[in-house]
Design a protein around this motif. Structure first.
Motif, PDB file in Angstrom:
ATOM      1  N   MET A   1       0.814  -1.208   0.000  1.00  0.00           N
ATOM      2  CA  MET A   1       0.000   0.000   0.000  1.00  0.00           C
ATOM      3  C   MET A   1       0.854   1.267   0.000  1.00  0.00           C
ATOM      4  O   MET A   1       0.388   2.339  -0.328  1.00  0.00           O
ATOM      5  N   PHE A   2       2.134   1.126   0.402  1.00  0.00           N
ATOM      6  CA  PHE A   2       3.006   2.288   0.455  1.00  0.00           C
ATOM      7  C   PHE A   2       3.929   2.360  -0.763  1.00  0.00           C
ATOM      8  O   PHE A   2       4.857   3.155  -0.788  1.00  0.00           O
ATOM      9  N   ASP A   3       3.707   1.516  -1.778  1.00  0.00           N
ATOM     10  CA  ASP A   3       4.580   1.453  -2.952  1.00  0.00           C
ATOM     11  C   ASP A   3       6.027   1.187  -2.560  1.00  0.00           C
ATOM     12  O   ASP A   3       6.956   1.766  -3.122  1.00  0.00           O
ATOM     13  N   VAL A   4       6.202   0.320  -1.559  1.00  0.00           N
ATOM     14  CA  VAL A   4       7.533  -0.077  -1.114  1.00  0.00           C
ATOM     15  C   VAL A   4       7.586  -1.596  -1.102  1.00  0.00           C
ATOM     16  O   VAL A   4       6.633  -2.255  -0.679  1.00  0.00           O
ATOM     17  N   GLU A   5       8.702  -2.142  -1.596  1.00  0.00           N
ATOM     18  CA  GLU A   5       8.860  -3.585  -1.611  1.00  0.00           C
ATOM     19  C   GLU A   5      10.066  -3.968  -0.772  1.00  0.00           C
ATOM     20  O   GLU A   5      11.162  -3.427  -0.966  1.00  0.00           O
ATOM     21  N   ALA A   6       9.876  -4.861   0.177  1.00  0.00           N
ATOM     22  CA  ALA A   6      10.964  -5.312   1.047  1.00  0.00           C
ATOM     23  C   ALA A   6      11.567  -6.586   0.501  1.00  0.00           C
ATOM     24  O   ALA A   6      10.849  -7.537   0.193  1.00  0.00           O
TER      25      ALA A   6
ATOM     26  N   LEU B   1      16.276   1.815  -2.291  1.00  0.00           N
ATOM     27  CA  LEU B   1      16.565   2.003  -3.714  1.00  0.00           C
ATOM     28  C   LEU B   1      15.278   2.411  -4.430  1.00  0.00           C
ATOM     29  O   LEU B   1      14.343   1.622  -4.549  1.00  0.00           O
ATOM     30  N   PRO B   2      15.203   3.662  -4.920  1.00  0.00           N
ATOM     31  CA  PRO B   2      13.980   4.130  -5.586  1.00  0.00           C
ATOM     32  C   PRO B   2      13.628   3.283  -6.802  1.00  0.00           C
ATOM     33  O   PRO B   2      14.478   2.593  -7.376  1.00  0.00           O
ATOM     34  N   GLY B   3      12.359   3.342  -7.194  1.00  0.00           N
ATOM     35  CA  GLY B   3      11.921   2.635  -8.377  1.00  0.00           C
ATOM     36  C   GLY B   3      12.664   3.094  -9.617  1.00  0.00           C
ATOM     37  O   GLY B   3      13.022   4.266  -9.745  1.00  0.00           O
ATOM     38  N   PHE B   4      12.925   2.153 -10.530  1.00  0.00           N
ATOM     39  CA  PHE B   4      13.609   2.429 -11.790  1.00  0.00           C
ATOM     40  C   PHE B   4      14.917   3.200 -11.574  1.00  0.00           C
ATOM     41  O   PHE B   4      15.162   4.252 -12.171  1.00  0.00           O
TER      42      PHE B   4
END
Length: 543
Positions: free
Chosen positions: A30-35, A524-527
């Protein structure tokens, strides 16, 4: 926030409190974060590559008109190239098999053991600014012409003189790169063996000038039928290399010089058979076996391909095929990617020279070293096409800055790093780890450099194992200059939020990392992609 979202937030918050950093990735959606969890073995070196692992090429198309070789006297280009040392500088490509050395005889009267490039010669041989500007404008037009020639598949024969050789050697000498010169293998006898007469003239000239260099013979021999209308089988090609090695062994200067080949394309159809035949007759002549790799066809690829983990994984498939062939015929022989980039056919227009190309390039550096390749020669530092490291104005492109950071931070010792997930977030986060380069005096022995690329739009939180989690760290995060697809297609790049550009023609910007708090996950930000130097890793493999 709706009730369902509130419940998920509360669950994630309680989980963090009671379970520490080891968090289920789905709690972050939901926070657009992947662990993602990563494990690293600090106790042993999984593989060791050449200290010149990241090397570069100058495309032989530059000599199609000899005046363009004077671009190699540019102070700006020499400054940029010096930052890529140590490395090999390959001069070759398709055009090398259509080049012929046409010496001006009076230059051959130079006495042996003369040393033309000593002292302040590197300063004295700089290109005047006005001439440089004119050459760059003309080269932009010449590059378009050469790309048309590539598309038509009809190649004009060209001659080059001592001046081109002098400029090339001076450039390599002044930038600290080790020159590999590609000889023309399409000069054939009636019996279809290699005619070495022209190469002998070039060798004699180079020896008279005491030019220390290595050699190749031919480029992508599997395509000779298409490019020149006849075939050279693998066994004969090996015999040609044996012939060249014999010539080199008779030279006082070149008897121990490197010889690399056969520079075949990646395995497809009959090409593996050509490599096998070559190794059967010519393996003893070469110092390393070279092959070429590109992921996609530059004429029909897309941004999605550049970000697709399945496309990136094709490198492993092709590499295993080549390594198996070499190990079967000539076990122990070093294997190089003698020419490589994102897309064949001169690159992909609007992609191969943009930020997006960095995903393919960084992954190739990480995966290539992990698989056991000894050297990767990037096509191209300067030359025709769209996969170059510097543009027609000699300004650095995103892959250049990525390459410089790799040189500064990544050592030759490969450590085993594993993403502990088979789910989509794990597939889209690709992680590699090496001992930190010992050329960098900023870090203690035992430091490691973890580098990663995030193929997802979501920020990745990288959780390290307990023996690394409390290490102090520095982050070098490379991102597109603006969000969205247009940012990925940009020809510039940000390091820790600042767009990278040269201070002046002879000065690179300071490439500084950002200190991270010990114990925090790596973000690490997306893309984007990044290097993380774990300064207190105390890796026994790196002491």
């Amino acid at each position: 926030m709706g009730m369902n979202a509130f419940v998920r937030f509360t669950a994630a918050w309680f989980f963090l409190i009671f379970h520490g950093p080891y968090v289920r990735p789905d709690l972050f959606e939901m926070f657009d974060v992947e662990a993602v969890h990563v494990d690293v073995d600090l106790n042993r070196v999984a593989n060791r590559v050449n200290e010149r692992f990241l090397s570069v090429a100058i495309d032989a198309s530059l000599v199609a008109e000899e005046k363009f070789m004077y671009l190699l006297a540019s102070a700006k280009l020499k400054t940029l190239s010096s930052a890529l040392s140590p490395g090999f500088l390959r001069f070759g490509g398709t055009k090398q098999d259509f080049m012929k050395f046409n010496p001006r005889s009076y230059h051959l009267q130079h006495p042996r053991n003369s040393h033309p490039f000593v002292g302040d010669t590197c300063k004295r041989m700089e290109l005047p600014p006005l001439l440089e500007e004119n050459l760059k404008k003309e080269w932009a037009l010449q590059s378009l012409f050469l790309q048309q020639e590539e598309r038509k598949g009809k190649y004009k024969k060209v001659g080059f003189t001592e001046y081109a050789v002098d400029l090339l050697y001076s450039f390599a000498n002044c930038t600290g790169l080790d020159l590999i010169f590609g000889l023309n293998a399409l000069l054939r006898t009636k019996g279809n063996s290699w005619n070495s007469h022209n190469a002998q003239m070039l060798l004699d000239y180079c020896e008279s000038r005491q030019y220390k260099m290595s050699w190749e013979l031919g480029n992508e021999p599997n395509s000779y039928q298409k490019k020149a209308g006849f075939r050279v089988d693998g066994y004969q090609l090996g015999e040609d290399f044996v012939h060249l090695r014999r010539i080199l062994s008779e030279s006082k200067l070149y008897k121990s010089s490197g010889l690399y080949g056969p520079d075949v394309s990646q395995p497809r159809d009959h090409r593996r058979d050509l490599l096998e035949g070559f190794l059967e007759s010519g393996a003893e002549a070469i110092n390393a076996c070279t092959w070429h790799h590109y992921y996609v066809n530059g004429r029909d690829t897309s941004l999605e391909d550049f970000l697709d983990p399945d496309v990136l994984d094709t490198l492993a498939t092709k590499t295993h095929e080549v390594l198996e062939t070499v190990d079967m015929v000539s076990p122990g022989k070093k294997v190089w990617l003698g020419e490589t980039s994102s897309a064949y056919g001169g690159g992909a227009l609007g992609l191969s020279d943009t930020f997006a190309a960095g995903f393919m390039w960084l992954d190739k550096l990480g995966l290539g070293a992990k698989l056991g390749l000894d050297v990767l020669v990037r096509q191209v530092l300067i030359g025709s096409g769209t996969y170059h490291l510097v543009d027609d104005n000699l300004d650095p492109l995103p892959d250049y800055w990525l390459s410089v950071l790799y040189k500064r931070l990544v050592g030759p010792e490969v450590l085993h790093a594993t993403v502990l997930s088979t789910l989509e977030p794990g597939r889209r986060l690709r992680v590699y780890c090496h001992c930190t380069s010992k050329r960098s005096t900023s870090y203690k022995r035992g430091a490691v450099t973890l580098f990663a690329l995030n193929l997802s739009k979501n920020t990745a939180k990288i959780y390290l194992p307990s023996h690394l989690a409390n290490s102090t760290a520095e982050a070098f995060v490379l991102e597109a200059p603006r969000p969205g697809e247009q940012g990925l297609l940009s020809r510039s790049v940000k390091l820790n939020g600042l767009v990278l550009k040269m201070v002046d023609d002879q000065t690179l910007p300071e490439l500084k990392g950002v200190p991270l708090h010990a114990g925090e996950p790596l973000s690490l930000p997306g893309f984007s992609f990044a290097f993380y130097v774990l300064t207190e890793a105390h890796a026994s493999a790196c002491q």
